[in-house]
Design an enzyme around this catalytic site. Structure first.
Site, mmCIF file in Angstrom:
data_model
loop_
_atom_site.group_PDB
_atom_site.id
_atom_site.type_symbol
_atom_site.label_atom_id
_atom_site.label_comp_id
_atom_site.label_asym_id
_atom_site.label_seq_id
_atom_site.Cartn_x
_atom_site.Cartn_y
_atom_site.Cartn_z
ATOM 1 N N GLU A 1 0.811 -1.221 0.000
ATOM 2 C CA GLU A 1 0.000 0.000 0.000
ATOM 3 C C GLU A 1 0.847 1.274 0.000
ATOM 4 O O GLU A 1 0.855 2.046 0.968
ATOM 5 C CB GLU A 1 -0.969 0.004 1.191
ATOM 6 C CG GLU A 1 -2.040 -1.047 1.071
ATOM 7 C CD GLU A 1 -3.123 -0.943 2.158
ATOM 8 O OE1 GLU A 1 -2.908 -0.243 3.156
ATOM 9 O OE2 GLU A 1 -4.176 -1.576 1.986
ATOM 10 N N GLU B 1 -6.157 -8.005 -0.374
ATOM 11 C CA GLU B 1 -6.603 -8.084 1.022
ATOM 12 C C GLU B 1 -8.123 -7.965 1.000
ATOM 13 O O GLU B 1 -8.668 -6.880 0.767
ATOM 14 C CB GLU B 1 -5.981 -6.964 1.862
ATOM 15 C CG GLU B 1 -4.471 -7.086 1.952
ATOM 16 C CD GLU B 1 -3.800 -6.024 2.819
ATOM 17 O OE1 GLU B 1 -4.517 -5.307 3.545
ATOM 18 O OE2 GLU B 1 -2.565 -5.912 2.763
HETATM 19 C C1 GAL Z 1 -4.292 -2.632 5.152
HETATM 20 C C2 GAL Z 1 -2.834 -3.031 5.201
HETATM 21 C C3 GAL Z 1 -2.619 -4.259 6.064
HETATM 22 C C4 GAL Z 1 -3.325 -4.107 7.371
HETATM 23 C C5 GAL Z 1 -4.793 -3.831 7.114
HETATM 24 C C6 GAL Z 1 -5.592 -3.660 8.379
HETATM 25 O O1 GAL Z 1 -4.451 -1.322 4.750
HETATM 26 O O2 GAL Z 1 -2.323 -3.299 3.942
HETATM 27 O O3 GAL Z 1 -1.241 -4.447 6.286
HETATM 28 O O4 GAL Z 1 -2.726 -3.089 8.081
HETATM 29 O O5 GAL Z 1 -4.923 -2.646 6.378
HETATM 30 O O6 GAL Z 1 -5.286 -2.474 9.032
#
Ligand code: GAL
Length: 673
Positions: free
Chosen positions: A142, A308
């Site tokens: 990110e 994710e």
């Molecule tokens: C995303 C990030 C993850 C984790 C997730 C929950 O933005 O890529 O590493 O932090 O949020 O906070």
């Protein structure tokens, strides 16, 4: 089809890995993403590498038939590096150092950091290039998250000067093009150009910025280019060391600091991180999530991954509401329907320590599989059934919304009226179309428009003459275009172009905007062909040249004036919507516009809170019907369908339980059995 999890074996004893992999296999999970925050583990001291633990994870993955997405670990630079080179820390616009203790604490332009990044990326690549089990690489994590795409350190200042010099050549052209005669801001040299840091006039909390808008836009472009350039550097290192599988990066939704079209050019495919349950407070509804899916697809006009996919409630300092476990399945299908052919859940198991102790995963904190695991398992089994559909069909849209980062940045700096927000306008219009069951691409103006029946340009203010010619050509050949207020009146330097409004679009719209009202929250009534609607935020007062009026103001000092119009242009039509309104009213306006453009409607009639997304391969048409409601819905069907998930046939009516999904295959349009 990729069905995976974001896995952090470094948080658990090595003996646990076998059990985790076994549970994954049983849930039809076939991929794990690894290592994006492991720099300090892999290189605990400068030039001392410890890959053995990661080798072991990879070996076990092979044994269990799990593929791997390997990440470069640069999202978390280690403390030894930061202590040695504190100049790597990013600096905010108030001059404060953004220090150690979380992640992403680096400046993209810092030369020392770039060298260290190259070296750790090279070490990862040397170790794992050619590993047959690694199917893709993810760069970092990110980029730009936590407001880190824009840094205001001395190194950025230097790089910005060089960037401007390369673009403008001489300082007088720069001063002239950006209008530095205003408030006597002439810069004597490129070295003296300041970053848009805090000034005496700024009050960020109240949305007041006073820098030259052209300079601000250039800074946004520069900061975005810096990220894309850093990404390219990593890609080059990976390729040089022999990585020959696709490379991606996990982008974010509702994030605007990086021109993702540019970043996408450095990548083989794009991914994004999808947290429908308000991970960052950014999603307003399931339609907003769909908008972000469509937008992500548009960065390369190709399928993408969700790297994710939310798998439980989130939480850093406090926990966010817990999703209904059925929503995990629903969101997975939502992603697939919009073009994702890889779904990777964040995360496998919540951590017992660290900032994200509250961030839930598929398993519970105690490592046991519960309801979320069961639903992920069920979905995994089902996806195997439809993987041919997911991989063998494409999304099908006859309508497209054009979006640009230049416009995002320009509109974010000067928002026209108190209640104007460019991205909200885009979501709203996209939401109105999808609510009617009209699938929509969201992409850039460089895309091939010929396949679309309707192209929509909401507040497309910064536009080039060349782009307008392309659009005119598209309409002359039969295309339909809809343009809204605040379009066509700025150039690439973020200057108002001084043309009669709507500027470069005047000819194709066949109108003149002779006055306007930055109405903000004040409401003006407008009579349209589908009834009276409320206008707010903005009201253009229109006079027709060749166009015909399609809506009129019923009040305001411009009562009786035209509020919207349509213009026949070549073989096509150009519609102009001069006022801001809500989703329901846009739906009324766009309904007629879509009908005149002959945009098809799906044979499944949508109901509130549900979504219909078409995937097709030639004449084979599949309709993903997604019920986002927590209650049952009934949808009217035109035709005879088979639900690929349940195996049942459906005709006339489809009943869908709360948060349920159907994947309907159209057997016969006439509905005959
Ligand atoms: C995303 C990030 C993850 C984790 C997730 C929950 O933005 O890529 O590493 O932090 O949020 O906070």
């Amino acid at each position: 089809m990729i069905y995976g999890v974001d896995y952090y074996p470094e948080h658990w004893p090595a003996e646990r890995i076998d059990k985790d992999f076994r549970l994954m296999k049983e849930a039809d999970i076939n991929t794990v993403r690894l290592a994006e925050f492991t720099w300090s583990l892999v290189e605990p001291e400068e030039n001392l590498y410890r890959f053995n633990w990661l080798d072991l994870v990879l070996e076990k993955a092979v044994k269990n038939g799990l593929s791997v997405v390997m990440c470069t670990p640069t999202a978390a630079p280690p403390k030894w590096l930061m202590d040695k080179h504190p100049e790597i820390y990013p600096i905010d616009e108030y001059g404060h150092v953004r220090g150690f203790g979380s992640r992403r604490h680096y400046c993209f332009n810092n030369g020392v950091f770039r060298d260290y990044s190259k070296s750790i990326v090279r070490e990862f690549a040397k170790r794992y290039a050619g590993n047959e089990n690694i199917i893709a690489w993810q760069l970092d994590n990110e980029f730009g998250c936590h407001d880190t795409a824009r840094c205001y350190c001395p190194e950025c200042s230097k790089s910005f000067s060089l960037w401007l010099e390369k673009k403008y050549g001489d300082i007088s052209t720069f001063n002239e093009d950006l209008g530095m005669s205003f408030w006597g801001q002439h810069y004597p040299s490129f070295e003296s150009v300041t970053l848009p840091v805090n000034t005496v006039c700024d009050n960020k909390r109240e949305g007041m910025f006073a820098h030259n808008p052209g300079l601000f836009l250039e800074y946004c472009r520069f900061a975005s280019d810096s990220v894309a350039d850093y990404a390219k550097m990593q890609v080059d290192e990976l390729r040089k060391a022999g990585v020959d599988v696709p490379i991606t990066h996990n982008m974010m939704g509702n994030f605007h600091d990086i021109d993702y079209f540019d970043l996408a050019e450095e990548l083989d495919f794009v991914s994004w991180d999808c947290y429908p349950n308000l991970a960052h407070g950014s999603f307003t509804s399931f339609r907003d999530v769909s908008y972000n899916h469509d937008k992500t697809r548009g960065y390369k006009n190709a399928k993408f991954w969700v790297m994710e996919q939310s798998s439980g409630q989130g939480g850093w300092n406090y926990m966010l509401p817990t999703p209904d476990p059925r929503q995990l399945r629903l969101w997975t299908y939502q992603s697939v329907s919009h073009g994702a052919d890889g779904i990777v859940f964040f995360r496998w198991r919540p951590c017992l320590f660290g900032t994200e102790q509250y961030w839930h995963g598929i398993l519970n904190h105690d490592g046991t599989p519960g309801k979320r695991y069961e639903i992920v398992k069920k979905t995994g089994g089902e996806l195997k059934k439809i993987s041919d559909i997911a991989t063998g069909t494409g999304t099908r849209a006859q309508t497209c919304i054009l979006y640009s980062f230049d416009n995002t940045w320009s509109h974010s700096y000067q928002k026209h009226s108190e209640t104007f927000n460019y991205n909200t306008l885009l979501h709203t219009i996209h939401g109105s179309l999808t609510e009617m069951g009209i699938n929509c691409d969201v992409t850039g103006i460089d895309s091939d428009l010929s396949a679309y029946r309707l192209v929509i340009l909401p507040a497309y203010n910064i536009v080039s003459g060349e782009d307008v010619m392309k659009l005119e050509d598209y309409v002359e050949n039969g295309g339909h275009v809809a343009i809204t207020f605040r379009s066509g009146n700025r150039d690439g330097s973020n200057r108002i172009n001084g043309l009669p409004l709507p500027g470069l679009f005047s000819k194709m719209c066949g109108i003149r905007v002779v006055d306007y009202d930055a109405a903000g929250k004040s409401i003006r009534k407008v009579a349209t062909t589908s009834g009276v609607v409320d206008a707010y935020t903005w009201c253009d007062v229109i006079e027709e040249d060749t166009a015909v009026p399609t809506a009129r103001y019923l009040d305001g000092f411009y009562k009786g004036s035209t509020a919207a119009s349509s213009n026949a242009f070549g073989k096509g039509m150009v519609h102009y919507i001069g006022f801001g309104t809500d989703g329901t009213s846009y739906m009324k306006l766009l309904d007629g516009i879509a009908a005149s453009a002959l945009v098809d409607r799906p044979p499944v009639k949508n109901v509130p809170g549900a979504e219909i997304v078409e995937r097709a391969d030639g004449d084979d048409r599949f309709f993903f019907v997604l019920n986002h409601n927590s209650h049952q819905v009934m949808l009217r069907l035109d035709g005879l369908f088979k639900d690929v998930l349940s195996g049942k046939q459906a005709r006339e009516v489809l009943e869908l339980e709360a948060f349920d999904v159907a994947v309907l295959y159209l057997i016969r349009e006439d509905g005959e059995i």
